[in-house]
Design a protein around this motif. Structure first.
Motif, PDB file in Angstrom:
ATOM      1  N   ILE A   1       2.252  -1.099  14.529  1.00 26.85           N
ATOM      2  CA  ILE A   1       1.084  -1.798  15.055  1.00 26.85           C
ATOM      3  C   ILE A   1       1.306  -2.123  16.523  1.00 26.85           C
ATOM      4  O   ILE A   1       2.416  -2.486  16.945  1.00 26.85           O
TER       5      ILE A   1
ATOM      6  N   ARG B   1       1.498  -5.817   4.124  1.00 27.13           N
ATOM      7  CA  ARG B   1       0.633  -6.621   4.959  1.00 27.13           C
ATOM      8  C   ARG B   1       0.605  -8.041   4.446  1.00 27.13           C
ATOM      9  O   ARG B   1       0.452  -8.270   3.253  1.00 27.13           O
TER      10      ARG B   1
ATOM     11  N   ILE C   1      -3.252  -9.957  17.844  1.00 32.16           N
ATOM     12  CA  ILE C   1      -1.848  -9.539  17.833  1.00 32.16           C
ATOM     13  C   ILE C   1      -1.593  -8.646  19.036  1.00 32.16           C
ATOM     14  O   ILE C   1      -2.360  -7.746  19.316  1.00 32.16           O
TER      15      ILE C   1
ATOM     16  N   TYR D   1       0.067   5.005   1.595  1.00 31.49           N
ATOM     17  CA  TYR D   1      -0.837   5.864   2.352  1.00 31.49           C
ATOM     18  C   TYR D   1      -0.295   7.283   2.318  1.00 31.49           C
ATOM     19  O   TYR D   1       0.918   7.512   2.345  1.00 31.49           O
TER      20      TYR D   1
ATOM     21  N   PHE E   1       4.884  -0.458   8.276  1.00 26.57           N
ATOM     22  CA  PHE E   1       5.118   0.782   7.544  1.00 26.57           C
ATOM     23  C   PHE E   1       6.596   1.083   7.358  1.00 26.57           C
ATOM     24  O   PHE E   1       7.428   0.718   8.203  1.00 26.57           O
TER      25      PHE E   1
ATOM     26  N   PHE F   1      -8.628   4.026   8.703  1.00 21.60           N
ATOM     27  CA  PHE F   1      -8.057   4.651   9.890  1.00 21.60           C
ATOM     28  C   PHE F   1      -8.966   5.722  10.481  1.00 21.60           C
ATOM     29  O   PHE F   1      -9.651   6.443   9.753  1.00 21.60           O
TER      30      PHE F   1
ATOM     31  N   PHE G   1      -3.502   5.786  16.525  1.00 27.93           N
ATOM     32  CA  PHE G   1      -4.524   5.597  15.498  1.00 27.93           C
ATOM     33  C   PHE G   1      -5.251   4.280  15.719  1.00 27.93           C
ATOM     34  O   PHE G   1      -4.634   3.234  15.948  1.00 27.93           O
TER      35      PHE G   1
ATOM     36  N   PHE H   1       0.833  -1.204   0.000  1.00 27.94           N
ATOM     37  CA  PHE H   1       0.000   0.000   0.000  1.00 27.94           C
ATOM     38  C   PHE H   1       0.867   1.253   0.000  1.00 27.94           C
ATOM     39  O   PHE H   1       2.001   1.238   0.476  1.00 27.94           O
TER      40      PHE H   1
ATOM     41  N   LEU I   1      -5.704   6.090   2.227  1.00 26.02           N
ATOM     42  CA  LEU I   1      -5.188   5.078   1.309  1.00 26.02           C
ATOM     43  C   LEU I   1      -5.126   5.655  -0.102  1.00 26.02           C
ATOM     44  O   LEU I   1      -6.128   6.127  -0.627  1.00 26.02           O
TER      45      LEU I   1
ATOM     46  N   ARG J   1      -3.385   0.409  -3.716  1.00 27.23           N
ATOM     47  CA  ARG J   1      -3.126  -0.917  -3.180  1.00 27.23           C
ATOM     48  C   ARG J   1      -2.673  -1.846  -4.307  1.00 27.23           C
ATOM     49  O   ARG J   1      -3.179  -1.749  -5.422  1.00 27.23           O
TER      50      ARG J   1
ATOM     51  N   TYR K   1      -2.553   1.534  16.370  1.00 26.28           N
ATOM     52  CA  TYR K   1      -1.208   1.866  15.917  1.00 26.28           C
ATOM     53  C   TYR K   1      -0.694   3.052  16.723  1.00 26.28           C
ATOM     54  O   TYR K   1      -1.460   3.903  17.148  1.00 26.28           O
TER      55      TYR K   1
ATOM     56  N   GLN L   1      -0.471  10.998   4.326  1.00 25.93           N
ATOM     57  CA  GLN L   1      -0.837  11.649   5.578  1.00 25.93           C
ATOM     58  C   GLN L   1      -0.588  13.142   5.454  1.00 25.93           C
ATOM     59  O   GLN L   1       0.534  13.610   5.591  1.00 25.93           O
TER      60      GLN L   1
ATOM     61  N   LEU M   1       5.122   4.739  12.209  1.00 24.85           N
ATOM     62  CA  LEU M   1       3.884   4.061  12.585  1.00 24.85           C
ATOM     63  C   LEU M   1       4.151   2.598  12.879  1.00 24.85           C
ATOM     64  O   LEU M   1       4.781   1.901  12.076  1.00 24.85           O
TER      65      LEU M   1
ATOM     66  N   GLY N   1      -1.373  -6.592  11.269  1.00 22.55           N
ATOM     67  CA  GLY N   1      -1.338  -5.155  11.057  1.00 22.55           C
ATOM     68  C   GLY N   1      -0.449  -4.816   9.877  1.00 22.55           C
ATOM     69  O   GLY N   1       0.198  -5.672   9.279  1.00 22.55           O
ATOM     70  N   LEU N   2      -0.447  -3.555   9.536  1.00 26.33           N
ATOM     71  CA  LEU N   2       0.411  -3.053   8.476  1.00 26.33           C
ATOM     72  C   LEU N   2       1.810  -2.792   9.024  1.00 26.33           C
ATOM     73  O   LEU N   2       1.957  -2.298  10.141  1.00 26.33           O
TER      74      LEU N   2
ATOM     75  N   ARG O   1      -3.225  14.931   9.588  1.00 29.49           N
ATOM     76  CA  ARG O   1      -2.784  13.636  10.145  1.00 29.49           C
ATOM     77  C   ARG O   1      -3.698  12.457   9.803  1.00 29.49           C
ATOM     78  O   ARG O   1      -3.422  11.337  10.191  1.00 29.49           O
ATOM     79  N   GLN O   2      -4.759  12.702   9.054  1.00 33.09           N
ATOM     80  CA  GLN O   2      -5.607  11.600   8.627  1.00 33.09           C
ATOM     81  C   GLN O   2      -4.828  10.686   7.689  1.00 33.09           C
ATOM     82  O   GLN O   2      -4.133  11.148   6.788  1.00 33.09           O
ATOM     83  N   MET O   3      -4.924   9.379   7.887  1.00 35.96           N
ATOM     84  CA  MET O   3      -4.268   8.396   7.027  1.00 35.96           C
ATOM     85  C   MET O   3      -5.217   8.068   5.873  1.00 35.96           C
ATOM     86  O   MET O   3      -6.320   7.568   6.093  1.00 35.96           O
TER      87      MET O   3
ATOM     88  N   TYR P   1      -7.771  -2.375  15.127  1.00 38.86           N
ATOM     89  CA  TYR P   1      -6.339  -2.274  15.380  1.00 38.86           C
ATOM     90  C   TYR P   1      -6.018  -0.978  16.141  1.00 38.86           C
ATOM     91  O   TYR P   1      -6.730   0.012  16.008  1.00 38.86           O
TER      92      TYR P   1
ATOM     93  N   PRO Q   1      -9.109   9.318  12.904  1.00 35.53           N
ATOM     94  CA  PRO Q   1      -8.390  10.585  12.759  1.00 35.53           C
ATOM     95  C   PRO Q   1      -7.169  10.711  13.656  1.00 35.53           C
ATOM     96  O   PRO Q   1      -6.393  11.650  13.511  1.00 35.53           O
TER      97      PRO Q   1
ATOM     98  N   GLN R   1      -7.567  -1.451   5.399  1.00 39.76           N
ATOM     99  CA  GLN R   1      -7.809  -0.935   6.728  1.00 39.76           C
ATOM    100  C   GLN R   1      -8.188   0.540   6.645  1.00 39.76           C
ATOM    101  O   GLN R   1      -7.555   1.311   5.944  1.00 39.76           O
TER     102      GLN R   1
ATOM    103  N   PHE S   1       3.531   7.089   3.075  1.00 41.23           N
ATOM    104  CA  PHE S   1       4.028   5.893   3.717  1.00 41.23           C
ATOM    105  C   PHE S   1       3.763   4.682   2.833  1.00 41.23           C
ATOM    106  O   PHE S   1       2.642   4.476   2.365  1.00 41.23           O
TER     107      PHE S   1
END
Lengths: 115, 113
Positions: B45, A95, B56, A37, A105, B104, B90, A35, A47, A50, B35, A39, B43, A102-103, A43-45, B33, B106, B102, A91
């Protein structure tokens, strides 16, 4: 364990030009997802794009496309016709294909758009 | 409609305090999840939950305890806060069967003084 490496801490591009962000990864798995991403300062992630490892065709989303080289474990992001709104941290993430992993990064690339 | 929400968005507290961050998703996902994003923007996990069960638990101090009361919620409780806990946290969610994607929240900026 998988690792993701982004070797460019910061990149700068002129508005309307094209820029490529690099990403390499290390894994022993054959099935996985990659992926990109975005930001922004909010700060919102978000996508961006993919890529499934089993697909040979490179993913494309409008001005964003990837160059996926599975054998080289390389996954670069190309942004065409750069816009001011593209300025953000980008980023690269990995995965595994199964379960609730989890991802993983990379450390990110800060993209600056010059007007 | 907010897909993944977190409260609070900002949290300033003193060392030694206990605090919680709440996360809710209205996407019908069954996997959630947490993070952590440190001051260098890295970042990592921390936890993942599927159907309220812990899947996890990365190398995280046991001062961090996730709690999932139902599939739509995953809260993060932190005991005895330390300066090094300052970060952005997050929450994210996904479907188990389509868990490559996934979504996210905010983020919650936690500052420990």
């Amino acid at each position: 364990a998988q690792t993701v490496t982004q070797s460019q801490p910061e990149m700068s591009v002129q508005e309307a030009e094209t820029v490529t962000l690099s990403c390499t990864y290390d894994t022993s798995e054959s099935d996985y997802y990659l992926f990109w991403y975005k930001q922004p300062p909010s700060r919102q992630m978000i996508l961006v794009i993919r890529q499934e490892a089993y697909k040979q065709q490179n993913a494309t989303e409008n001005r964003f496309s990837v160059n996926f080289q599975k054998a080289a474990k390389s996954f670069s992001l190309k942004i065409s016709d750069s816009q001011l709104g593209d300025a953000a941290m980008y980023f690269c993430a990995y995965r595994s294909a199964g379960g609730a992993d989890g991802l993983t990064f990379g450390k990110g690339t800060h993209l600056i758009i010059q007007p | 409609d907010t897909a993944v929400s977190q409260t609070p968005k900002y949290l300033v507290t003193q060392m030694g305090n206990d605090k919680s961050i709440k996360c809710e998703q209205n996407l019908g996902h069954d996997t959630m999840y947490w993070y952590k994003q440190d001051s260098k923007k890295f970042l990592k996990i921390m936890f993942s939950y599927n159907n309220k069960e812990l899947i996890i638990n990365e190398t995280v101090p046991n001062r961090f305890s996730p709690k999932s009361p139902d599939k739509a919620h995953l809260n993060l409780h932190i005991n005895s806060l330390e300066l090094g806990d300052s970060a952005v946290y997050f929450c994210a969610s996904s479907h188990w069967t389509a868990s490559y994607e996934q979504y996210f929240g905010p983020g919650t900026r936690l500052t420990v003084t």
